[in-house]
Design a protein around this motif. Structure first.
Motif, short mmCIF file in Angstrom:
data_model
loop_
_atom_site.label_atom_id
_atom_site.label_comp_id
_atom_site.label_asym_id
_atom_site.label_seq_id
_atom_site.Cartn_x
_atom_site.Cartn_y
_atom_site.Cartn_z
N TRP A 16 0.82 -1.22 0.00
CA TRP A 16 0.00 0.00 0.00
C TRP A 16 0.85 1.26 0.00
O TRP A 16 0.44 2.28 -0.55
N ARG A 75 0.58 4.00 -2.83
CA ARG A 75 0.46 5.41 -2.45
C ARG A 75 1.45 6.27 -3.26
O ARG A 75 1.11 7.32 -3.78
N LEU A 110 -9.61 1.24 -3.78
CA LEU A 110 -9.62 1.27 -2.32
C LEU A 110 -10.97 0.82 -1.77
O LEU A 110 -11.03 0.11 -0.77
N MET A 164 -1.64 7.04 3.31
CA MET A 164 -2.75 7.06 2.35
C MET A 164 -3.74 8.15 2.76
O MET A 164 -4.26 8.87 1.91
#
Length: 172
Positions: free
Chosen positions: A72, A76, A96, A118
């Motif tokens: 992740w 990002r 997402l 994030m």
């Protein structure tokens, strides 16, 4: 980049005072260190700060969690950037939303650095979403609202308002 890292420093309870710069067209964050070469890249510097603060659990506990956090963070850095087009933004929110369907946090059931970065990366997007768009991406909205109320995360960033429930459906 640099602003996110300063927010992260405060969240982690680090004294701050790090000197951040940017390099290249893509404005990649750089941390000037006193000893040795500077560190480059949001993920690298963020992970360094987490270790410095001795909060390694934010990087995941199990091998799977660590891999998910890494995944992740890469997402990002490679997908969520300031100059995202409307189309990119929709794709990111859809990705997402599907991922968060059965999860509280990005890496599963624990709050990690992936959630923090994030959140910072999506803040400017979420602020501009309409009520309808927030409802369309319900899982993202739920996750985002949860993260913004996590102690110390939001700091000076504006509170994004989500309407919890409609008192009246399309009334007369």
């Amino acid at each position: 980049g640099a602003e996110e890292l300063e927010l992260l420093e405060r969240l982690l309870g680090l004294p701050g005072g790090n000197k951040y710069g940017v390099q290249g067209e893509r404005k990649v964050p750089v941390l000037q260190t006193n000893n040795g070469p500077g560190l480059t890249g949001l993920m690298t510097i963020a992970a360094h700060l987490v270790r410095q603060a001795r909060k390694d659990q934010l990087l995941g506990s199990t091998a799977e969690e660590k891999a998910a956090v890494q995944q992740w963070l890469e997402y990002r850095v490679t997908r969520v950037n300031e100059g995202s087009s409307k189309e990119d933004t929709r794709t990111i929110l859809k990705d997402l939303n599907m991922h968060l369907e059965d999860k509280v946090y990005l890496a599963g059931n624990i709050f990690t650095l992936a959630d923090i970065l994030m959140y910072y990366g999506l803040h400017h997007i979420m602020v501009d979403l309409t009520v309808q768009e927030k409802e369309k991406y319900l899982n993202v909205s739920r996750w985002f609202n949860h993260i913004q109320h996590y102690p110390g995360v939001r700091q000076h960033l504006s509170d994004v308002v989500f309407i919890k429930n409609r008192l009246y459906t399309n009334a007369h």
